[in-house]
Design an enzyme around this catalytic site. Structure first.
Site, PDB file in Angstrom:
ATOM      1  CD  GLU A  34       8.851  13.829 -47.199  1.00 53.97           C
ATOM      2  OE1 GLU A  34       9.192  14.340 -48.275  1.00 53.97           O
ATOM      3  OE2 GLU A  34       7.725  13.333 -47.012  1.00 53.97           O
ATOM      4  CG  ASN A  89       6.677  13.567 -40.473  1.00 56.45           C
ATOM      5  OD1 ASN A  89       6.352  12.576 -39.823  1.00 56.45           O
ATOM      6  ND2 ASN A  89       6.069  13.907 -41.596  1.00 56.45           N
ATOM      7  CG  HIS A 145       3.265   7.232 -46.931  1.00 59.25           C
ATOM      8  ND1 HIS A 145       1.929   7.565 -46.927  1.00 59.25           N
ATOM      9  CD2 HIS A 145       3.937   8.362 -46.574  1.00 59.25           C
ATOM     10  CE1 HIS A 145       1.801   8.848 -46.599  1.00 59.25           C
ATOM     11  NE2 HIS A 145       2.996   9.345 -46.374  1.00 59.25           N
ATOM     12  CD  GLU A 192       3.116  12.266 -44.019  1.00 57.38           C
ATOM     13  OE1 GLU A 192       3.192  11.789 -45.169  1.00 57.38           O
ATOM     14  OE2 GLU A 192       3.750  13.277 -43.669  1.00 57.38           O
ATOM     15  CG  ASP A 215      -0.996   5.893 -47.214  1.00 56.16           C
ATOM     16  OD1 ASP A 215       0.172   5.503 -47.066  1.00 56.16           O
ATOM     17  OD2 ASP A 215      -1.313   6.793 -48.029  1.00 56.16           O
TER      18      ASP A 215
HETATM   19  O1  G2I Z   1       3.235  12.290 -50.747  1.00 63.55           O
HETATM   20  C1  G2I Z   1       2.574  11.845 -49.611  1.00 63.55           C
HETATM   21  C2  G2I Z   1       3.015  12.600 -48.387  1.00 63.55           C
HETATM   22  C3  G2I Z   1       4.467  12.303 -48.089  1.00 63.55           C
HETATM   23  N1  G2I Z   1       4.885  12.950 -46.852  1.00 63.55           N
HETATM   24  C4  G2I Z   1       4.623  14.384 -46.770  1.00 63.55           C
HETATM   25  C5  G2I Z   1       3.189  14.697 -47.122  1.00 63.55           C
HETATM   26  O2  G2I Z   1       2.989  16.096 -47.102  1.00 63.55           O
HETATM   27  C6  G2I Z   1       2.820  14.126 -48.456  1.00 63.55           C
HETATM   28  O3  G2I Z   1       1.462  14.499 -48.734  1.00 63.55           O
HETATM   29  C7  G2I Z   1       1.150  14.689 -50.068  1.00 63.55           C
HETATM   30  C8  G2I Z   1      -0.321  15.033 -50.178  1.00 63.55           C
HETATM   31  O4  G2I Z   1      -1.074  13.947 -49.716  1.00 63.55           O
HETATM   32  C9  G2I Z   1      -0.692  15.312 -51.630  1.00 63.55           C
HETATM   33  O5  G2I Z   1      -2.027  15.811 -51.706  1.00 63.55           O
HETATM   34  O6  G2I Z   1       1.930  15.728 -50.587  1.00 63.55           O
HETATM   35  C10 G2I Z   1       1.707  15.886 -51.982  1.00 63.55           C
HETATM   36  C11 G2I Z   1       2.684  16.898 -52.526  1.00 63.55           C
HETATM   37  O7  G2I Z   1       3.992  16.491 -52.344  1.00 63.55           O
HETATM   38  C12 G2I Z   1       0.272  16.337 -52.215  1.00 63.55           C
HETATM   39  O8  G2I Z   1       0.012  16.406 -53.596  1.00 63.55           O
HETATM   40  C13 G2I Z   1      -0.276  17.664 -54.081  1.00 63.55           C
HETATM   41  C14 G2I Z   1      -0.248  17.585 -55.586  1.00 63.55           C
HETATM   42  O9  G2I Z   1       1.055  17.145 -55.993  1.00 63.55           O
HETATM   43  C15 G2I Z   1      -0.507  18.919 -56.161  1.00 63.55           C
HETATM   44  O10 G2I Z   1      -0.571  18.841 -57.556  1.00 63.55           O
HETATM   45  C16 G2I Z   1      -1.804  19.486 -55.587  1.00 63.55           C
HETATM   46  O11 G2I Z   1      -1.995  20.819 -56.026  1.00 63.55           O
HETATM   47  O12 G2I Z   1      -1.531  18.136 -53.655  1.00 63.55           O
HETATM   48  C17 G2I Z   1      -1.758  19.451 -54.058  1.00 63.55           C
HETATM   49  C18 G2I Z   1      -3.044  19.968 -53.416  1.00 63.55           C
HETATM   50  O13 G2I Z   1      -4.131  19.149 -53.752  1.00 63.55           O
END
Ligand code: G2I
Length: 456
Positions: A172, A215, A251, A280, A282
């Site tokens: 990103e 990515n 997404h 990714e 969904d």
């Molecule tokens: O946002 C969706 C994805 C976009 N592309 C990059 C990916 O790495 C990203 O994944 C998401 C995760 O699915 C989430 O689970 O990235 C988020 C963070 O930018 C993740 O969220 C975070 C929460 O914001 C935090 O509060 C939490 O501590 O997940 C963390 C672990 O559960």
């Protein structure tokens, strides 16, 4: 196993008394008129996502979270269906090096070791990203930041050397919108445009066996952002900067649907001499429209020779990062959704999956002014099956007012019910069972769409 007998209609408690009376008078006529519809839909889908994708020379993966691996249904769904994993958060900078030079691999190791012990591929996500970046990184001066970035890449890739299929080296790095410009980040702001090239060169020097990917999201169709990434990849290939693949996060939702030029966009990147991966995936939504979108994504990947695999961003809707949009292939109870059937069907199913097959045949068994009864007969194929599911879609404003001998779960639209056995779903080879349902037409007499039977 219960066969629905048309003679039983008048005894069913679900029907209003006037309807029951009317039915008992007209049953014979109804039977003469009742249509029997053999499903003309796609070939029955059997097997698993991983097996079916493998038969097409691709992997089919999912993001996983280490803290869910102890949940039996999560683990069994993961193991049964997928042949690649991506740690959803566990390999990010803040998870692995939250304090400078102090590396914690425990959660990521749990995912990687488990996956490898089951013969699954692992995608590494991600080495250099502006988000989930510990504060200390942003506080460094230019020279120190360069050292820290290269050290992070070197340490993490060395730890996982030989265990990772593809790394998202940089994630990103471009802005949304029409500028095609780089996104502001400590790396961009202090190291300048060259930071991506530097990260890829460092990565190649550490693990020459891992595929190195750039990515991003909102790059799925042709637009200013994807054009900027395209120009970068083209430049890297021309100058020999090591890059092997481009990840398209994919997404999607109603504001950001699958672009009509998705396949063409994947193809133009592939034509630069890199693999493309859907990293990714969904798609928010439900029922047949969600299923159709998933199908189009799979078909796009299959149409591009260098599209090497698809990863969905989670196993179940209940743990999705955008759970309320129900964007994944399994619902919160791990039931296969219509989107699952669509993906498996698009992948061509697999005869090597070990589970048997089944077919679903729809019959309209009764009709009256304002409603009708439908019956779906499930027949096991040449081997026994332990259970089955069948999706049934009615057309709004129709409403299903009752079901029997099957247990429905509903999508959010209220138009799609996924029916599984209400008790033991076992069927011997060639044996059949049926479930039934009543539809209030509310003026629309369309025949329900009965999807493919999925055996397990
Ligand atoms: O946002 C969706 C994805 C976009 N592309 C990059 C990916 O790495 C990203 O994944 C998401 C995760 O699915 C989430 O689970 O990235 C988020 C963070 O930018 C993740 O969220 C975070 C929460 O914001 C935090 O509060 C939490 O501590 O997940 C963390 C672990 O559960």
């Amino acid at each position: 196993m219960v066969q629905i007998s048309p003679d039983g209609i008048s005894a069913r408690p679900h029907l209003p008394a006037c309807t029951r009376r009317a039915l008992s008078l007209v049953t014979a006529g109804v039977l003469a008129l009742a249509g029997v519809v053999s499903l003309a839909g796609p070939a029955e889908a059997v097997g698993t996502l991983g097996n079916a994708a493998a038969a097409k020379g691709r992997y089919f993966g999912t993001a996983v979270a280490a803290h869910h691996l102890g949940e039996a249904q999560y683990a069994s769904t993961l193991d049964a269906q997928f042949d690649s994993v991506t740690p959803e958060n566990e390999m990010k900078w803040d998870a692995i090096e939250s304090t400078r030079n102090s590396f914690n691999y425990s959660s990521a190791d749990q995912i990687v070791n488990r996956a490898r012990s089951k013969g699954m591929k692992v995608r590494g996500h991600t080495l250099v990203w502006h988000s989930q970046l510990p504060g200390w990184v942003g506080g460094l001066g230019t020279a120190d930041l360069r050292t820290a970035m290269n050290n992070h890449i070197t340490q993490v890739m060395t730890h996982y050397k030989g265990k990772i299929d593809s790394w998202d080296v940089v994630n990103e790095a471009y802005q949304d919108g029409s500028s095609g410009a780089r996104r502001s980040s400590p790396f961009q702001d202090k190291l300048g445009n060259g930071f991506i090239e530097e990260a890829f060169r460092t990565a190649r020097a550490v693990d020459a066996g891992a595929k190195l990917c750039y990515n991003d999201y909102n790059t799925d169709g042709q637009n200013a952002k994807s054009n900027a990434v395209y120009a970068m990849v083209k430049d890297f290939k021309q100058r020999g900067v090591p890059i092997d693949c481009v990840g398209f996060q994919s997404h999607f939702n109603s504001n950001s649907p699958v672009p009509s030029d998705y396949r063409a966009n994947l193809q133009r990147f592939a034509d630069l001499g890199v693999d493309v991966q859907i990293t990714e995936l969904d798609i928010e939504g439900s029922g047949s429209s969600q299923a159709a979108s998933y199908s189009s994504v799979v078909n796009a990947c299959l149409a591009v020779t260098r599209c090497t695999g698809i990863t969905v961003w989670g196993v179940t809707d209940k743990y999705s990062w955008r759970s309320s949009g129900t964007p994944l292939l399994f619902d919160g109870n791990y039931n296969k959704k219509p989107a699952y059937d669509a993906v498996l069907t698009a992948l061509g199913g697999s005869t090597g999956g070990g589970s048997g097959s089944c077919t679903a045949t729809y019959t309209q068994t009764a009709t009256w002014n304002g409603g009708f009864n439908g019956q779906v007969t499930i027949k096991a194929g040449g081997s026994a099956i332990s259970s089955w599911t069948v999706p049934v879609t009615v057309t709004s404003p129709q409403k299903v007012s009752a079901t029997w001998n099957g247990s429905p779960t509903w999508d959010t639209s209220g138009n799609v019910m996924t029916v599984k056995p209400s008790g033991n779903g076992y069927l011997a080879a060639g044996a059949s069972t049926s479930f039934g349902f009543t539809v209030n037409t509310n003026g629309n007499t369309s025949t329900p769409a009965v999807g493919s039977c999925t055996a397990s």
